[in-house]
Design a protein around this motif. Sequence first.
Motif, PDB file in Angstrom:
ATOM      1  N   THR A   1       0.797  -1.417   0.084  1.00 50.40           N
ATOM      2  CA  THR A   1      -0.111   0.480  -0.168  1.00 50.40           C
ATOM      3  C   THR A   1       0.633   1.761   0.180  1.00 50.40           C
ATOM      4  O   THR A   1       1.691   1.349   0.686  1.00 50.40           O
ATOM      5  CB  THR A   1      -1.070   0.104   1.036  1.00 50.40           C
TER       6      THR A   1
ATOM      7  N   PRO B   1      -2.885  -0.547  -3.826  1.00 45.25           N
ATOM      8  CA  PRO B   1      -3.792  -0.037  -2.838  1.00 45.25           C
ATOM      9  C   PRO B   1      -2.584   1.427  -2.375  1.00 45.25           C
ATOM     10  O   PRO B   1      -1.882   1.607  -2.677  1.00 45.25           O
ATOM     11  CB  PRO B   1      -3.569  -1.058  -1.400  1.00 45.25           C
TER      12      PRO B   1
ATOM     13  N   LEU C   1      -6.283  -1.002   7.201  1.00 52.15           N
ATOM     14  CA  LEU C   1      -5.910  -2.006   6.308  1.00 52.15           C
ATOM     15  C   LEU C   1      -5.885  -3.883   6.277  1.00 52.15           C
ATOM     16  O   LEU C   1      -5.972  -4.605   5.572  1.00 52.15           O
ATOM     17  CB  LEU C   1      -4.148  -1.621   6.475  1.00 52.15           C
TER      18      LEU C   1
ATOM     19  N   GLU D   1      -3.457  -5.930   3.755  1.00 59.91           N
ATOM     20  CA  GLU D   1      -2.875  -5.116   3.561  1.00 59.91           C
ATOM     21  C   GLU D   1      -1.399  -5.511   4.483  1.00 59.91           C
ATOM     22  O   GLU D   1      -2.222  -5.884   5.810  1.00 59.91           O
ATOM     23  CB  GLU D   1      -2.989  -4.003   3.230  1.00 59.91           C
TER      24      GLU D   1
END
Length: 180
Positions: free
Chosen positions: A3, A43, A97, A102
């Motif tokens: 991310t 992301p 997240l 993530e």
Amino acid sequence: MPTLLIIDMQVGMTWPEPVVRNNLQAESVIARLLEDWRLRNAPIVHVRHISRTPGSPFWPGQPGVEFQPALVPLPHEHVVEKNVPDAFINTGLERWLHARGESTLVIVGVSTNNSVESTARTAGNLGFKTYVVSDGTFAFEKTDFDGNKRSAQEVHAMALANLHGEYATVIHSAIALSTA
């Protein structure tokens, strides 16, 4: 794909004189990383500081609070609004997240010794694999506790040193682009 976490790239961050900051190319580095993440449909989280101090450039409704034009989030990109330097405090970022699975962050933005450092410390402490992009972050000159004026580069370098190897891995943007 990690991310991309873009911290506080707001209009008000462009107002200090360039001589008081380092990494004058940071915005173009961040824009290049943002473009790469978008092309990969990876992301992206944009963090915006909303001040609790009336009169601050980051007070709601002030022009300084807006995202810099070249870094405006797309409608589908996640935006986190924070009131303290750390993007994890009272924002739901950690939950967002985790809900998406993530576990790796690439952090860019401003300022290296404040919001970037505090967010990267928390990310590392929470167990995220955390990278901070040295040329995609910048700092401002500051007087240290002993009264010595430190250049923006000195402040930046010390903040990166505080993070590297303990809370995060500090990398150059070329590495972030090649491993993303």
